[in-house]
Design a protein around this motif. Structure first.
Motif, short mmCIF file in Angstrom:
data_model
loop_
_atom_site.label_atom_id
_atom_site.label_comp_id
_atom_site.label_asym_id
_atom_site.label_seq_id
_atom_site.Cartn_x
_atom_site.Cartn_y
_atom_site.Cartn_z
N THR A 58 11.24 8.58 -52.80
CA THR A 58 9.89 8.06 -52.67
C THR A 58 9.20 8.65 -51.45
O THR A 58 8.00 8.93 -51.47
CB THR A 58 9.94 6.52 -52.62
OG1 THR A 58 10.57 6.06 -53.81
CG2 THR A 58 8.55 5.91 -52.51
N LEU A 61 7.96 11.95 -52.43
CA LEU A 61 6.77 11.80 -53.28
C LEU A 61 5.54 11.51 -52.41
O LEU A 61 4.46 12.09 -52.61
CB LEU A 61 6.98 10.67 -54.29
CG LEU A 61 5.88 10.56 -55.35
CD1 LEU A 61 6.10 11.60 -56.45
CD2 LEU A 61 5.83 9.17 -55.96
N GLY A 62 5.72 10.62 -51.45
CA GLY A 62 4.61 10.24 -50.55
C GLY A 62 4.08 11.45 -49.80
O GLY A 62 2.86 11.63 -49.64
N LEU A 67 0.15 11.07 -49.14
CA LEU A 67 0.01 9.68 -48.70
C LEU A 67 0.64 9.49 -47.33
O LEU A 67 0.37 8.53 -46.62
CB LEU A 67 0.67 8.72 -49.70
CG LEU A 67 0.09 8.70 -51.13
CD1 LEU A 67 0.88 7.74 -52.02
CD2 LEU A 67 -1.38 8.29 -51.09
N PHE A 100 -2.26 8.69 -59.57
CA PHE A 100 -0.99 7.99 -59.29
C PHE A 100 -0.66 7.00 -60.38
O PHE A 100 -1.54 6.31 -60.90
CB PHE A 100 -1.08 7.21 -57.99
CG PHE A 100 -1.21 8.09 -56.77
CD1 PHE A 100 -0.07 8.61 -56.16
CD2 PHE A 100 -2.45 8.40 -56.24
CE1 PHE A 100 -0.20 9.41 -55.04
CE2 PHE A 100 -2.58 9.20 -55.14
CZ PHE A 100 -1.45 9.70 -54.52
N PHE A 102 2.20 3.88 -60.53
CA PHE A 102 3.22 3.22 -59.70
C PHE A 102 4.12 2.34 -60.54
O PHE A 102 3.73 1.84 -61.61
CB PHE A 102 2.55 2.34 -58.64
CG PHE A 102 1.65 3.10 -57.71
CD1 PHE A 102 2.19 3.80 -56.64
CD2 PHE A 102 0.28 3.11 -57.91
CE1 PHE A 102 1.34 4.51 -55.78
CE2 PHE A 102 -0.55 3.81 -57.06
CZ PHE A 102 -0.03 4.52 -55.99
N GLN A 106 0.11 -1.54 -59.53
CA GLN A 106 -0.92 -1.52 -58.47
C GLN A 106 -2.33 -1.66 -59.02
O GLN A 106 -3.26 -0.95 -58.60
CB GLN A 106 -0.84 -0.23 -57.63
CG GLN A 106 0.48 -0.02 -56.95
CD GLN A 106 0.56 -0.67 -55.59
OE1 GLN A 106 -0.27 -1.52 -55.26
NE2 GLN A 106 1.55 -0.32 -54.81
N ASP A 177 5.68 7.07 -59.62
CA ASP A 177 6.83 6.52 -58.89
C ASP A 177 7.52 5.49 -59.79
O ASP A 177 6.99 4.40 -59.98
CB ASP A 177 6.34 5.87 -57.59
CG ASP A 177 7.49 5.28 -56.77
OD1 ASP A 177 8.61 5.80 -56.89
OD2 ASP A 177 7.26 4.29 -56.05
N LEU B 295 -4.90 0.53 -51.98
CA LEU B 295 -5.27 1.24 -53.20
C LEU B 295 -6.50 2.12 -52.96
O LEU B 295 -6.56 3.26 -53.43
CB LEU B 295 -5.55 0.23 -54.31
CG LEU B 295 -5.49 0.86 -55.70
CD1 LEU B 295 -4.09 1.35 -56.01
CD2 LEU B 295 -5.94 -0.13 -56.75
N PRO B 383 -2.03 4.95 -46.61
CA PRO B 383 -1.96 4.96 -48.08
C PRO B 383 -0.53 4.91 -48.61
O PRO B 383 -0.30 4.46 -49.72
CB PRO B 383 -2.66 6.27 -48.46
CG PRO B 383 -2.79 7.04 -47.21
CD PRO B 383 -2.72 6.11 -46.07
N VAL B 384 0.40 5.34 -47.77
CA VAL B 384 1.79 5.36 -48.25
C VAL B 384 2.32 3.95 -48.52
O VAL B 384 3.33 3.76 -49.17
CB VAL B 384 2.70 6.11 -47.23
CG1 VAL B 384 2.90 5.27 -45.98
CG2 VAL B 384 4.03 6.48 -47.87
N LEU B 387 3.45 3.02 -51.91
CA LEU B 387 4.81 3.28 -52.35
C LEU B 387 5.80 2.39 -51.62
O LEU B 387 6.89 2.12 -52.10
CB LEU B 387 5.17 4.75 -52.07
CG LEU B 387 4.34 5.79 -52.82
CD1 LEU B 387 4.62 7.18 -52.28
CD2 LEU B 387 4.65 5.74 -54.31
#
Lengths: 237, 834
Positions: A58, A61-62, A67, A100, A102, A106, A177, B295, B383-384, B387
C-alpha cells in the motif's frame, strides 16, 4: 538483487519509479517500509502488487499515485517527475491523470451515488459533470440508483459507484487498493471483470494492490514485495 | 470556490446528526443571547420607564442660570420629547386667610408635563361622604393665572379649589389640588409642599430674578435618552448638571442595577452552556469531515481549494444556524413578553434589534473562533490517509484553535456580563473549572487504572477501563458535563436562593413613613403612640452640617470635579449617631467607634470615594455656625434597598449631644390606616411626615417583575443546559457503539455489555456531578458575596440532588444513546463504522 522490474523501454511509459525509499521514524529508530524500489509500467498495462501484510504494497501504491512522498527516489507519470511538485501542483496533476478504487469504497455517506461520481469532475471544474456522471452510472448498471445514498446500496453497488467515480474523469492511470477486499467472492469477481473491461475499453493503465493471487494472475504483470523490497516479478513487460 | 458544490454539501450534510447537532447548538447559543438580550433590554427599559416616573422624565439637565435653547434643540435631534421648568422655593399664603404662610416648593411648568408618569388628583367619588377619593390621573397643566397645589399645602393653609393664593406679585386661582406629581426624586428629607404654576406667569410673579436661588431645567424623554445624555454630558458648562433617576435615588439605582445583573447573569449562563455544546458538537462534526477532506485531497483538490470549500461550507452552515437562532430569539422573546404581559404596569417597550445583531455576530465569532483553525488543519490532511485510515488527524490548528477559541469565549462572556468585574469572575471561574476538571479527570483515571489492573476483568471493570482508554475524551466529557451541571445548579440557586435573599431585604413591613424634625421632648409621646400600634420605632438624632474643610483645608464645590461631589458639598449633610453599627450597614474599613471615642466619623463608602476621603482624614462640618472637626475612623457599605433610616455620616453620641439637633424615625403604616398619621401630626404639629410607600411600591414591583422574568429566562437556560449535557454524552457515542459491537462479536453477552456501559456512564456522571457541585458552590458563593452582595446560604440538599441528578441523567442519556447497540447485530455496527 537490486529490486527492479524493468519494462520494455521502447514503449510509452505511464509510470516510472526510481529507487524509491520510504521510511518512518519509530521511537528512536527508523523503520524502512520501502527500500530501493524501481519499476516502470507502460501505457495500458495492468500491474498487480502482491505481498504479505506489512510488505509495503500500500505504501508503494501511495507513492506511485502521488498520495505520499518518498524519502528518496522519484516517481514520474508519462515522463514528468511528480515527486518534486509542490503539494498543490501535485493535487492538480492528480485531477486529470489518476483515478482511485479503494477497498473501503471511500464514498461520502452524505452524497448520493450521482454526487459521489460528480465530485472529481466538479473539483476539476468540468461543466459536464452531471451528464458524465449519470452516463457512467448507467454504464455501471446503476441508472436506477443514482439518487441513492451509499448506505442504501449493497457493497458491490458501492464499489461500482467508486469505479464509476474513478473512470468518470477519464484518467490515464487507475490505482486500486484491494478492490475486492470487502466483497464476497461472486461480487468480487463481477467487480474485477468490470474493472478489466473498462481498463481495456478506456486504454487506462491499471495498478492494483491485492492479496488475491488469482486476481494478480489476470494482470499483465505482477511484482511481489517482501519487507519493502521487490523479491520477484512475473508476466510480460 | 465552487459554490454549487458548497451548497450541495451543506444540503447533504444537514441530513447528518453531527451537522444537525452543531447547527442546533449554535442556534441555541444565538437564540439564548438574542432572546435573553432582547427580553432583558425590554424589561430593563420597562423598569427604567417606571423608575423614571420618579423623575418625571428619562433625564434632566438643571442649572443655576437659564439654559440656552441649544439643549432643547439637541434633544430634538435625538427625537426626544422635552419640557422646560423652573423650580424654586417661595412662601405661599392664602389670599383671603389668616395670613399663615408656608415655604413651598414651586415649579413653573409648561405642557407637556410630566414626560413620565402623571399628576394624580383625588376623584370626586365619595367626596360627599367625606371619604378620600381614589387617585386618578390628571392630563392637564395649570393655565396662565392658575396654580395646582398639593394636599399638604391645601390642608395646612385650608385652601380649596377656586381660592386664590399669594404667589409673588400674582394671586393665581387654585384650579386643582393634587396628591402627587411624578417628580419625587431628590432629597425627600427636605421635601416641602408643592405648588405647580404656569411658566407664563413666572415673569409677572417676579419670584425669580438675578441672584435668586432657582433651578432652571429641561426634562427629556424618549428611546434615545441614554444616547442623548452620553452626548450632552461632556458639553455641560459650570453650574449645569445632568440628573437621572439613578443618580438621585440610591435605592432605585441599586434595585435597577441588581435587576440588570440578574438578567445579565442568566444570559451569560445560557451563552456559556451553548458554547460548551458548540465545542463538543464541532469536535464530532470535524471528525466526520476528515474523511471528506481526505477524499478531496485524493481526488486532486489542493490545500487552498479544500480550505475554501470547507470555509464556505462552514460559513453557510453558520449563517443558517445564526439565522435559525435569530428567528428563535425573536420568537422566544416575543413569547416571553407575551407570557409576562400581565406583570408590567404598561406594555413592554418595543424590542430593539441590537441584541439580535449582537447574537448573530456572537454566533459567527464563536463558530469561526473554534472552527477556523481546525479547518486550516483539515485542509492539510495528507491524501495518503485514503489508504492509511490509521494515520492521525492533522492537528496543526490545535494551539491557534485553543487561543482563538478561548479569546472568542472570553470576548462573548465579557460582552454579555456587561461589567468587567462580573465577566472576570465568570472567566476566572471557567479557567478554575477547566483546571479542576483536568485534575479530577486525572484522579478518576488514576483510580480507574487501579481498579481495573487485575488480569481477569469483570464486565464493570471493562466499562471503566474504556474510560481510561479514551483519556482525552473522558477528560473533555467530565469537564463539559461538569460545566453543564455547575451552570444548572448555579442558575437554580440564583433564581431561588439569591433572589429570595434579595426579596427578604425588602419585607412587606419595611418602614414606609418617615417622621422628620422631631424635637427631643416629643420623642416619648410619639414613641408611646407608635408602641400602642405595635411599632417599636427607633429615633435617630439628626444634625445638619455643611462640609467646610477636609484635613483643615477649606473646601467648596469648586474643588470637586464630579457632579455628585459638588452637590454634596453644596448641600447640608445629615449627621447622626448610633451606639452600634445600624442594621443594613456593613463595615468595609476601620473600626466602628460607636460611642467610645468622641470626634470620630463613620462615612458611607460610596460617599467617601466621591469626596476622595479615606480613613484617617479629618472632615470639618459647620453645624449652625459651630465648627465640628471629625476624624474618619470607619467606612460602611449601606444597604439602601432596605428603606431603613440610613445616614451617610455617623458620629459618636458624645459629639452629637451638645449640638442643636432634631430626631428622625421610620415606621410601617398599613395602606388602609388613615388615622395614625393625622394623630401623630396633631400630637407634634411641627413634625414633617414623609410617605415613601410610592417609591417602595415601585421598587417592590420591579423586584417582583424581575423574579417572574427570571423564571422565563431560566427556562431558556435550562434548554441550553440540557442540550449541552446531551451533546456531551453523545459526543463519544460512535466510539462506544463500535467498541461494544467488537465486544459482542467476541462473545460478550448483553448483560456483560450492559454492566460495562452502566459502570462507565455512572462513573462519568458521578465525576461530572462532583465537579459541577464543587464549581457551583464556589460560583454561587462568589456571586452571593462578591456580586449580588447577599448572605450565602449553604444548601446541601440542592448539592446532593445535583450530584444525584448529574449521575442519573448522564446514565440515562448515555444508556439511551448506546442501548440500540444491544439490539443491533454487531456486524451491522461494524460495517457502518468500516
Amino acid at each position: 538483487m537490486n529490486a527492479t522490474s524493468e519494462p520494455n523501454t521502447n514503449a510509452n511509459v505511464a509510470i516510472a519509479a526510481d529507487k524509491l525509499v520510504r521510511a518512518v521514524p519509530l521511537g528512536d529508530r527508523t523503520l524502512t517500509i520501502l527500500d530501493d524500489v524501481s519499476l516502470r509500467v507502460n501505457d495500458g498495462q495492468t500491474l498487480a502488487i502482491v505481498g504479505a501484510s506489512g510488505s509495503g504494497k500500500t505504501t508503494l501504491l501511495g507513492l506511485l499515485a502521488g498520495l505520499d512522498r518518498p524519502n528518496s527516489g522519484s516517481v514520474s507519470w508519462h515522463g514528468e517527475t511528480i515527486s518534486t511538485l509542490s503539494e498543490d501542483a501535485l493535487a492538480k496533476k492528480r485531477q486529470g491523470t489518476v483515478g482511485f478504487v479503494f477497498q473501503s469504497f471511500q464514498l461520502l455517506p452524505a452524497l448520493t451515488a450521482l454526487e459521489n461520481v460528480m465530485l472529481p469532475l466538479e473539483l476539476a471544474s468540468n461543466p459536464d459533470a452531471e451528464a458524465l456522471a449519470t452516463d457512467w452510472l448507467k454504464r455501471m448498471g446503476l441508472g436506477e440508483r443514482i439518487d441513492h445514498q451509499p448506505r442504501q446500496l449493497s457493497g458491490g453497488e458501492q464499489q461500482r459507484v467508486a469505479i464509476a467515480r474513478a473512470f468518470a474523469a477519464s484518467p490515464s492511470i487507475v490505482f486500486a487498493d484491494e478492490p475486492t477486499g470487502n466483497l464476497d467472492t461472486d461480487t468480487g469477481n463481477e467487480i474485477v471483470e468490470l474493472m478489466f473491461k473498462l481498463n481495456r475499453d478506456q486504454g487506462t493503465t491499471l495498478i492494483l494492490v491485492t492479496h488475491d493471487l488469482e486476481l494478480a494472475a489476470r494482470c499483465d504483470r505482477f511484482i511481489r514485495l517482501a519487507r519493502g523490497k521487490v523479491v520477484s516479478e512475473s508476466g510480460a513487460a | 470556490m465552487n459554490w454549487q458544490l458548497v451548497f450541495r454539501f451543506v444540503k447533504r450534510e444537514l441530513r447528518s446528526t453531527e451537522a444537525r447537532i452543531l447547527v442546533l447548538a449554535l442556534a441555541v447559543a444565538v437564540g439564548s443571547v438574542g432572546a435573553v438580550g432582547m427580553f432583558a433590554d425590554r424589561v430593563k427599559a420597562a423598569f427604567a420607564n417606571q423608575a423614571n416616573v420618579l423623575l418625571g422624565a428619562d433625564a434632566m439637565i438643571s442649572a443655576d442660570r437659564p439654559l440656552s435653547d441649544d439643549f432643547a434643540a439637541q434633544a430634538a435631534a435625538f427625537d426626544l420629547r422635552t419640557t422646560q421648568s423652573t423650580r424654586f422655593g417661595s412662601m405661599v399664603s392664602k389670599s383671603s386667610g389668616s395670613g399663615d404662610a408656608a415655604l413651598s416648593d414651586v415649579k413653573a411648568i409648561s405642557a407637556p408635563y410630566p414626560l413620565r408618569g402623571v399628576i394624580e388628583v383625588r376623584s370626586a367619588d365619595g367626596a360627599s361622604s367625606g371619604a378620600r377619593g381614589a387617585r386618578v390621573a390628571l392630563r392637564d397643566v395649570p393655565k396662565a393665572g392658575e396654580v395646582f397645589v398639593d394636599e399638604r399645602l391645601a390642608s395646612r393653609l385650608d385652601i380649596k379649589v377656586g381660592d386664590t393664593i399669594n404667589l409673588g406679585k400674582n394671586t393665581p386661582r387654585v384650579s386643582q389640588i393634587f396628591v402627587e406629581e411624578p417628580e419625587i426624586a431628590g432629597n425627600f428629607l427636605s421635601a416641602s409642599p408643592k405648588v405647580l404654576m404656569s411658566i407664563a406667569d413666572l415673569a409677572s410673579s417676579e419670584l425669580v430674578g438675578p441672584g435668586s436661588r432657582a433651578s432652571y431645567r429641561i426634562q427629556v424623554a424618549g428611546p434615545r435618552a441614554e444616547a442623548f445624555t452620553a452626548a450632552i454630558k461632556p458639553k455641560l458648562g459650570p453650574g449645569q448638571r445632568l440628573e437621572t433617576v439613578r443618580e438621585l435615588r440610591p435605592e432605585v439605582r441599586q434595585t435597577l442595577e441588581r435587576s440588570e445583573q440578574f438578567l445579565g447573569l442568566a444570559a451569560s449562563f445560557a451563552v456559556f452552556l451553548a458554547v460548551v455544546a458548540i465545542v463538543l458538537a464541532l469536535r464530532r462534526y470535524l471528525k466526520r469531515e476528515l474523511d471528506t477532506a481526505t477524499l478531496f485531497r485524493t481526488l486532486g483538490a489542493g490545500r487552498r481549494q479544500t480550505l475554501l470549500h470547507f470555509v464556505g461550507q462552514f460559513a453557510v452552515l453558520s449563517l443558517i444556524a445564526c439565522a435559525v437562532g435569530v428567528a428563535l430569539a425573536y420568537a422566544a422573546q416575543a413569547g416571553l413578553a407575551f407570557a409576562v404581559r400581565g406583570l408590567f404596569a404598561s406594555e413592554l417597550p418595543a424590542a430593539g434589534y441590537a441584541p439580535l445583531v449582537k447574537s448573530f455576530l456572537t454566533g459567527l465569532v464563536l463558530l469561526l473562533g473554534f472552527a477556523l483553525p481546525p479547518l486550516v488543519a483539515l485542509a492539510s490532511t495528507p491524501p495518503v490517509r485514503a489508504l492509511r485510515r490509521d494515520l492521525p488527524a492533522p492537528t496543526g490548528g490545535g494551539v491557534i484553535a485553543s487561543v482563538l477559541g478561548i479569546a472568542a469565549v472570553l470576548g462573548v462572556v465579557l460582552l454579555q456580563a456587561q461589567d468587567l468585574r462580573t465577566g472576570m469572575i465568570f472567566v476566572g471561574g471557567i479557567v478554575a473549572l477547566v483546571g479542576s476538571a483536568t485534575l479530577l479527570a486525572a484522579a478518576v483515571l488514576w483510580g480507574v487504572r487501579r481498579v481495573t489492573r487485575s488480569r481477569s476483568k469483570k464486565p464493570w471493570q471493562l466499562g471503566l477501563a474504556n474510560l481510561d482508554r479514551r483519556r482525552l475524551s473522558t477528560s473533555i466529557q467530565i469537564a463539559c458535563l461538569g460545566l453543564g451541571v455547575m451552570t444548572l445548579i448555579t442558575v437554580g440557586f440564583v433564581r431561588a436562593d439569591l433572589f429570595s435573599a434579595w426579596q427578604k431585604s425588602l419585607p412587606p413591613d419595611a418602614p414606609n413613613r418617615f417622621l422628620v424634625n422631631i424635637q427631643p421632648e416629643q420623642i416619648d409621646t410619639l414613641s408611646g403612640m407608635l408602641k400602642e400600634r405595635g411599632q417599636a420605632a427607633k429615633f435617630y438624632p439628626m444634625v445638619r452640617g455643611r462640609l467646610v474643610a477636609v484635613n483643615e483645608k477649606a473646601v467648596s464645590s469648586k474643588d470637586f470635579v464630579e457632579d455628585r461631589a459638588k452637590r454634596l458639598v453644596d448641600r447640608e449633610f445629615n449627621l447622626s449617631s448610633s451606639e452600634s453599627l445600624p442594621p443594613g450597614n456593613a463595615l468595609v474599613a476601620g473600626q466602628y467607634g460607636g460611642d467610645t471615642e468622641s470626634g470620630t466619623l463613620s462615612l458611607e463608602d460610596g460617599i467617601a470615594k466621591t469626596l476622595n476621603v479615606s480613613l484617617g482624614d479629618r472632615l470639618t462640618f459647620d453645624v449652625a455656625g459651630e465648627k465640628v472637626a471629625l476624624k474618619v475612623t470607619s467606612l460602611r457599605k449601606v444597604d439602601w434597598d432596605s428603606f431603613r433610616v440610613n445616614f451617610f455620616a455617623l458620629i459618636p453620641k458624645s459629639t452629637i449631644e451638645p449640638l442643636p439637633k432634631s430626631y428622625i424615625t421610620a415606621f410601617h403604616l398599613p395602606a388602609n390606616d388613615g388615622k395614625t398619621l393625622p394623630m401623630l401630626v396633631n400630637a407634634a404639629p411641627n413634625v414633617l411626615a414623609i410617605d415613601v410607600s410610592e417609591i417602595m411600591e415601585r421598587v417592590r414591583s420591579i423586584v417582583e417583575q424581575v423574579a417572574k422574568a427570571l423564571e422565563f429566562v431560566f427556562l431558556f437556560t435550562l434548554v441550553a443546559g440540557l442540550l449541552t449535557l446531551y451533546t456531551a454524552v453523545v459526543s463519544t457515542q460512535d466510539e462506544r457503539r463500535y467498541d461494544t459491537a467488537v465486544v459482542r462479536t467476541l462473545g460478550g453477552t448483553r448483560s456483560q455489555v450492559r454492566s460495562a456501559l452502566i459502570a462507565e456512564f455512572s462513573l462519568l456522571g458521578l465525576a461530572a456531578g462532583v465537579l459541577g457541585v464543587l464549581g457551583a458552590v464556589a460560583l454561587t458563593w462568589t456571586l452571593a458575596t462578591r456580586i449580588i452582595k447577599v448572605e450565602f446560604i449553604p444548601s446541601p440538599g440542592v448539592w446532593l440532588l445535583g450530584l444525584l441528578a448529574a449521575t442519573l441523567c448522564t446514565l440515562a442519556a448515555g444508556w439511551l444513546g448506546t442501548r440500540s447497540v444491544l439490539s443491533t447485530p454487531p456486524i451491522q455496527v461494524l460495517r457502518e463504522n468500516a
